[in-house]
Design a protein around this motif. Structure first.
Motif, PDB file in Angstrom:
ATOM      1  N   LEU A  55       0.841  -1.208   0.000  1.00  0.00           N
ATOM      2  CA  LEU A  55       0.000   0.000   0.000  1.00  0.00           C
ATOM      3  C   LEU A  55       0.872   1.251   0.000  1.00  0.00           C
ATOM      4  O   LEU A  55       0.665   2.175  -0.805  1.00  0.00           O
ATOM      5  CB  LEU A  55      -0.920  -0.015   1.226  1.00  0.00           C
TER       6      LEU A  55
ATOM      7  N   ASN B 190     -11.359   7.682  -5.581  1.00  0.00           N
ATOM      8  CA  ASN B 190     -10.062   7.585  -6.251  1.00  0.00           C
ATOM      9  C   ASN B 190      -9.346   8.936  -6.160  1.00  0.00           C
ATOM     10  O   ASN B 190      -9.640   9.861  -6.908  1.00  0.00           O
ATOM     11  CB  ASN B 190     -10.254   7.182  -7.713  1.00  0.00           C
ATOM     12  N   THR B 191      -8.415   9.039  -5.246  1.00  0.00           N
ATOM     13  CA  THR B 191      -7.725  10.317  -5.033  1.00  0.00           C
ATOM     14  C   THR B 191      -6.931  10.756  -6.255  1.00  0.00           C
ATOM     15  O   THR B 191      -6.688  11.959  -6.437  1.00  0.00           O
ATOM     16  CB  THR B 191      -6.779  10.225  -3.818  1.00  0.00           C
ATOM     17  N   SER B 192      -6.546   9.812  -7.110  1.00  0.00           N
ATOM     18  CA  SER B 192      -5.808  10.175  -8.318  1.00  0.00           C
ATOM     19  C   SER B 192      -6.683  10.959  -9.292  1.00  0.00           C
ATOM     20  O   SER B 192      -6.177  11.777 -10.060  1.00  0.00           O
ATOM     21  CB  SER B 192      -5.250   8.928  -9.003  1.00  0.00           C
TER      22      SER B 192
ATOM     23  N   ASN C 220       1.439   3.677  -3.497  1.00  0.00           N
ATOM     24  CA  ASN C 220       0.943   5.051  -3.359  1.00  0.00           C
ATOM     25  C   ASN C 220       2.060   6.088  -3.385  1.00  0.00           C
ATOM     26  O   ASN C 220       1.820   7.241  -3.778  1.00  0.00           O
ATOM     27  CB  ASN C 220       0.142   5.201  -2.067  1.00  0.00           C
ATOM     28  N   ASN C 221       3.267   5.712  -2.978  1.00  0.00           N
ATOM     29  CA  ASN C 221       4.350   6.687  -2.867  1.00  0.00           C
ATOM     30  C   ASN C 221       5.472   6.492  -3.886  1.00  0.00           C
ATOM     31  O   ASN C 221       6.091   7.472  -4.313  1.00  0.00           O
ATOM     32  CB  ASN C 221       4.943   6.645  -1.451  1.00  0.00           C
TER      33      ASN C 221
ATOM     34  N   ASN D 126      -1.631   4.042  -8.418  1.00  0.00           N
ATOM     35  CA  ASN D 126      -1.591   3.881  -6.962  1.00  0.00           C
ATOM     36  C   ASN D 126      -2.181   2.518  -6.611  1.00  0.00           C
ATOM     37  O   ASN D 126      -2.450   1.707  -7.500  1.00  0.00           O
ATOM     38  CB  ASN D 126      -2.316   5.027  -6.233  1.00  0.00           C
TER      39      ASN D 126
END
Length: 751
Positions: free
Chosen positions: A141, A319-321, A145-146, A232
């Motif tokens: 995760l 979906n933050t993207s 994401n990073n 992500n």
């Protein structure tokens, strides 16, 4: 040191599985992704069989083979994923299956050989294995994401090379090659970002797939290019610009879930052109001061709310993207997500509503999942946005005369949503024949094909109060102006099935059963809204019987030859039973934690780490009294599981206002208690086999069989959940552990 190597290999293999699922989700429809990854994990069993066939070779060769296996595993990650990434899209699924399976075969060989060689410390081996998987579920995760998908692939190669290096040192093998390979992979981490971005964007199979949005545009003889990409743990998000269209770009999730992003100059006078669209209807009447948009995607629905004079507009996007993409193109879209009237939150819409104290004039969900052609792919995927309980949550957060609106894809979506609304209104105490007074239904287009009407993009509006004649009249006028087709409006367009319900000619059950597809409402215990099939999904049936047949062909000859029927039944039951509990348990925590990724990673981590700790203590005398008829840990799994089934909802309700960190800790503790006892039976069985000279050589086979049966358990869990709900699936797992507990004396030992 062998335990450290096992943990590292387990971490890398777990992360590989998630990366594979993520890449294939962007490449295929969901059901194909599930199909390929399920078959790929079958490679663990093949690895076990290969290890069994090398059983007669020298001890020195075994240690050499372990070291070589880790070398091959490190290379196989970059080899398989690299070819998948650069290969133009192939219609032959077998190619992708073979590529995906290779690391699992090598990993299966490594683990089964380790357990066969060091079976007497199986509790420590299994502890290291599960602890590694548990930490892997957290690391993946954070990494995706990073670091993104490219650097995460390099990371698992580095992790497996370190395991190879440690094992080489322990067995006093030459380490020069492993150090050299490690140095190469470390250099790969430091490739400049612009090159990494280019690699991640130019996924050749994705770009050349004609069934995805970009490929479909190319098929229609239009030119388009990807102008933004972000990977992500949740998705691959792209922004596509079609050549010649300067007013719209397309935000896509995994290449198919499309959300338009419109050019906007920031002036409200520019919004009048949207007032003839079907999406504007919920905002064309009544009070629209306070609006909640669930799934705003590219920001289009925010524009409709602004056109309806919305003053406080809240958007909730899972979906933050997608949010990042809209903000990246702020000059194109008028910086819509940073307007003073607009607030955007990156989380699950249902969870946001449940914890909100606000009341809204409008709650709008427009094509939240995907376009109509995708629905088959989402049939196997849970969705808590459209359950009976979800509608209750939405309507409880409406003002007295508030409106709840859904823009659906087609007649299937529409019919199931109507059935869900009818059931929820009836649950509130409204008589079935009065429920149509609360609803209005429209369609963007109705086509006549093969003598049948096909409804496209229907809109359903439901209110907390019955529609007034004035509201119905205004809706009809707005629909006529925009050439929108009214399917049902109280007073002014009283026709169709809702008219017959109103007249008492049709009951709710008759309405739900009156379609060629399943229109039975989804519930939180069975949240498969997009499952329209009547009966078990053919895809799941195919996977279940294909893997079952494959495992019989693979394992039966050896089991028969070694007369190991009882051990095979024991390890098969453990593989199936574990997944029957694990998968529904994770699903039940999705709403509580507010995001499927959080539930998958943290709940699974807690379960696996708990199982690892339980494995470590599995040799304790209190758990291994063979004079008893009952095997205590398996019995406790059953008892705790049943306890969780009947207590989880109460626990969720009492702790609903806790912080996310507190909820994660509560979830982890609950599943760790369950996992503690679930981790004991497997190493116990391996230990007993290792103490029996005739049966010890079957350990690789039993390890592989357990892995293959866990895939069957996964499929069976989803089948039971879709047909009967998560509760029944978990009860089935509890029952299986109960049966295992009754075989304390003779299930594993076979003289």
């Amino acid at each position: 040191m062998i335990l450290v190597s096992i943990s590292l290999v387990s971490i890398s293999l777990f992360i590989y599985q998630v990366i594979l699922n993520r890449i294939y989700s962007a490449l295929f429809w969901y059901h194909y992704t599930f199909l390929i990854t399920s078959f790929a994990i079958f490679g663990l069993g093949i690895g076990g069989i290969i290890a069994y066939n090398q059983r007669q070779k020298s001890e020195d060769l075994k240690t050499n083979s372990l070291v070589k296996a880790l070398f091959l595993l490190s290379i196989s990650y970059i080899f398989s994923l690299g070819i998948i990434y650069v290969l133009p899209f192939q219609n032959n699924v077998l190619i992708y299956l073979i590529l995906a399976t290779l690391p699992f075969i090598i990993g299966g060989y490594f683990f089964s050989t380790v357990f066969e060689q060091f079976g007497k410390i199986s509790n420590k081996l299994y502890f290291a294995d599960l602890i590694g998987s548990g930490f892997g579920s957290i690391i993946v995760l954070l990494s995706l994401n990073n670091l993104g998908v490219y650097r995460t692939v390099i990371l698992i190669c580095i992790i497996s090379v370190i395991a190879w290096l440690i094992l080489s040192a322990q067995f006093k093998k030459k380490m020069l090659l492993s150090i050299g390979v490690l140095a190469v992979f470390l250099l790969g981490l430091f490739i400049p970002n612009k090159y990494v971005y280019s690699i991640e964007q130019n996924f050749i199979g994705f770009i050349t797939n004609k069934t995805k949005t970009l490929g479909s545009i190319a098929k229609s003889n239009q030119k388009a290019k990807i102008v933004y990409t972000k990977w992500n743990a949740f998705s691959r998000t792209d922004v596509i610009k079609v050549e010649g269209d300067n007013d719209e770009m397309i935000v896509t999730i995994d290449g198919t879930a499309n959300a338009p992003m419109y050019r906007f100059d920031g002036k409200k006078s520019s919004l009048n052109k949207y007032k003839d669209d079907i999406e504007y209807l919920p905002f064309s009447f009544g009070n629209n001061h306070k609006t909640l948009i669930i799934g705003p995607g590219g920001g289009r629905d925010i524009l409709y709310a602004l056109a309806g004079n919305g003053k406080q507009i809240t958007g909730v996007e899972i979906n933050t993207s997608s949010i990042d993409a809209v903000r990246h193109f702020k000059e194109f879209n008028g910086d819509i997500y940073n307007r003073p009237e607009v607030k955007i939150y990156g989380e699950d819409g249902r969870n946001f509503v449940r914890k909100s104290k606000e009341k809204y004039d409008v709650i709008f969900l427009a094509l939240v999942m995907t376009n109509a052609s995708q629905n088959i792919g989402y049939a196997l995927s849970e969705n808590y946005l459209f359950t009976v309980e979800a509608l209750e949550d939405y309507m409880n957060h409406l003002t007295d005369n508030g409106k709840l609106a859904f823009l659906a894809h087609d007649e299937e979506d529409m019919s199931k949503l109507i059935a869900t609304i009818l059931r929820q209104l009836n649950k509130k105490g409204i008589a079935i024949k009065d429920t149509p007074k609360y609803m209005a239904i429209f369609a963007k287009e109705v086509q006549l094909m093969d003598g049948n009407e096909h409804i496209h993009y229907p809109l359903i509006i439901v209110k907390n109060k019955p529609f007034s004649q004035l509201e119905s009249k205004k809706l009809k006028e707005t629909a006529d102006r925009g050439k929108i087709i009214p399917l049902y409006i109280p007073y002014v367009n009283d026709k169709g099935p809702l008219y017959h319900i109103k007249q008492g000619h049709l009951t709710l059950v008759q309405f739900e059963n009156g379609f060629s597809f399943s229109a039975t409402p989804a519930t939180d215990d069975k949240p498969y809204f997009y499952d329209f099939s009547k009966g078990v999904s053919p895809v799941l049936v195919f996977i279940f019987f294909f893997i079952l047949l494959g495992s019989m062909i693979l394992f039966t000859p050896i089991i028969s030859q070694e007369k190991a029927f009882k051990p095979s039944l024991y390890f098969s039951s453990l593989g199936i039973g574990y997944m029957l509990i694990e998968i529904p348990l994770i699903q039940k925590f999705i709403l509580y934690l507010g995001h499927p990724v959080l539930a998958f990673n943290y709940v699974l981590a807690g379960l696996l780490i708990g199982s690892g700790i339980g494995a470590y203590f599995s040799n304790a005398k209190v758990f291994n009294n063979l004079s008893n008829r009952i095997y205590l840990p398996a019995l406790l799994v059953m008892v705790i599981n049943i306890g969780l089934i009947f207590s989880l909802n109460s626990i969720f309700k009492v702790t609903s206002d806790f912080s996310l960190v507190s909820k994660i800790l509560i979830a982890a503790i609950l599943v760790m208690i369950q996992g503690f006892f679930m981790g004991m039976p497997f190493p116990r069985g391996i230990k007993i086999l290792s103490e029996n000279k005739k049966k010890s050589k079957t350990i690789p086979v039993m390890w592989g069989l357990n892995g293959v049966m866990s895939v069957i358990g996964s499929v069976l869990s989803i089948m039971l959940s879709m047909e009967f709900g998560f509760t029944i699936a978990m009860l089935a797992g509890a029952l299986l552990y109960g049966l295992i507990s009754l075989q304390n004396r003779n299930l594993v030992t076979a003289k």
